[in-house]
Motif scaffolding. Structure first.
Motif, PDB file in Angstrom:
ATOM      1  N   UNK A  74       6.007  49.339   0.483  1.00  0.00           N
ATOM      2  CA  UNK A  74       5.378  49.200  -0.791  1.00  0.00           C
ATOM      3  C   UNK A  74       4.039  49.809  -0.731  1.00  0.00           C
ATOM      4  N   UNK A  75       3.623  50.567  -1.639  1.00  0.00           N
ATOM      5  CA  UNK A  75       2.352  51.451  -1.720  1.00  0.00           C
ATOM      6  C   UNK A  75       1.492  50.960  -2.861  1.00  0.00           C
ATOM      7  N   UNK A 100       9.084  57.162  -4.263  1.00  0.00           N
ATOM      8  CA  UNK A 100       9.506  56.835  -5.684  1.00  0.00           C
ATOM      9  C   UNK A 100       8.387  56.185  -6.287  1.00  0.00           C
ATOM     10  N   UNK A 101       8.273  56.527  -7.606  1.00  0.00           N
ATOM     11  CA  UNK A 101       7.113  55.911  -8.419  1.00  0.00           C
ATOM     12  C   UNK A 101       8.008  55.271  -9.659  1.00  0.00           C
ATOM     13  N   UNK A 102       7.726  54.088 -10.030  1.00  0.00           N
ATOM     14  CA  UNK A 102       8.456  53.614 -10.957  1.00  0.00           C
ATOM     15  C   UNK A 102       7.489  52.948 -12.252  1.00  0.00           C
ATOM     16  N   UNK A 103       8.094  53.321 -13.184  1.00  0.00           N
ATOM     17  CA  UNK A 103       7.273  53.168 -14.393  1.00  0.00           C
ATOM     18  C   UNK A 103       8.439  52.173 -15.337  1.00  0.00           C
ATOM     19  N   UNK A 104       7.776  51.541 -16.412  1.00  0.00           N
ATOM     20  CA  UNK A 104       8.548  50.742 -17.330  1.00  0.00           C
ATOM     21  C   UNK A 104       9.631  49.960 -16.649  1.00  0.00           C
ATOM     22  N   UNK A 114      -0.260  47.522 -12.826  1.00  0.00           N
ATOM     23  CA  UNK A 114      -0.711  48.553 -12.122  1.00  0.00           C
ATOM     24  C   UNK A 114       0.528  49.611 -11.925  1.00  0.00           C
ATOM     25  N   UNK A 115       0.107  50.504 -10.927  1.00  0.00           N
ATOM     26  CA  UNK A 115       1.091  51.618 -10.830  1.00  0.00           C
ATOM     27  C   UNK A 115       1.718  51.218  -9.228  1.00  0.00           C
ATOM     28  N   UNK A 116       2.962  51.433  -8.935  1.00  0.00           N
ATOM     29  CA  UNK A 116       3.683  51.133  -7.761  1.00  0.00           C
ATOM     30  C   UNK A 116       4.272  52.358  -7.484  1.00  0.00           C
ATOM     31  N   UNK A 117       4.539  52.513  -6.175  1.00  0.00           N
ATOM     32  CA  UNK A 117       5.343  53.535  -5.656  1.00  0.00           C
ATOM     33  C   UNK A 117       5.690  52.822  -4.559  1.00  0.00           C
ATOM     34  N   UNK A 118       6.928  53.417  -3.732  1.00  0.00           N
ATOM     35  CA  UNK A 118       7.699  52.729  -2.603  1.00  0.00           C
ATOM     36  C   UNK A 118       7.962  54.054  -1.960  1.00  0.00           C
ATOM     37  N   UNK A 119       7.916  53.853  -0.499  1.00  0.00           N
ATOM     38  CA  UNK A 119       8.368  54.734   0.289  1.00  0.00           C
ATOM     39  C   UNK A 119       9.647  54.389   1.036  1.00  0.00           C
TER      40      UNK A 119
END
Length: 84
Positions: free
Chosen positions: A38-39, A69-73, A54-59
């Protein structure tokens, strides 16, 4: 690369196929998964409630290849309690 009719970068397509098509490393596990990182890119609490924004992205580590991958909505529940 193509993924479900969309042109995306090759590593993103690999991660999308891995998570959504092959249903690997998907959410819902009650344990730490060493293949998913989790980033935190700017997670902040809204007011005094339990809601974070906030904005999340995962490696994802897919056989040694690190794909982001960055997730939105998306509504997610992330347990931020230290595990060890």
């Amino acid at each position: 690369a193509e993924w479900r009719g969309n042109t995306v970068p090759e590593k993103e397509a690999k991660a999308l196929r891995h998570v959504f098509d092959d249903l690997q490393d998907h959410f819902g596990y009650q344990r730490v998964d060493p293949r998913v990182r989790f980033n935190n890119t700017n997670l902040a609490r809204l007011g005094n409630g339990g809601t974070w924004f906030g904005d999340l992205d995962f490696t994802y580590d897919i056989k040694g290849d690190h794909c982001n991958l960055a997730y939105i909505g998306m509504d997610v529940c992330v347990d931020l309690t230290p595990k060890l």
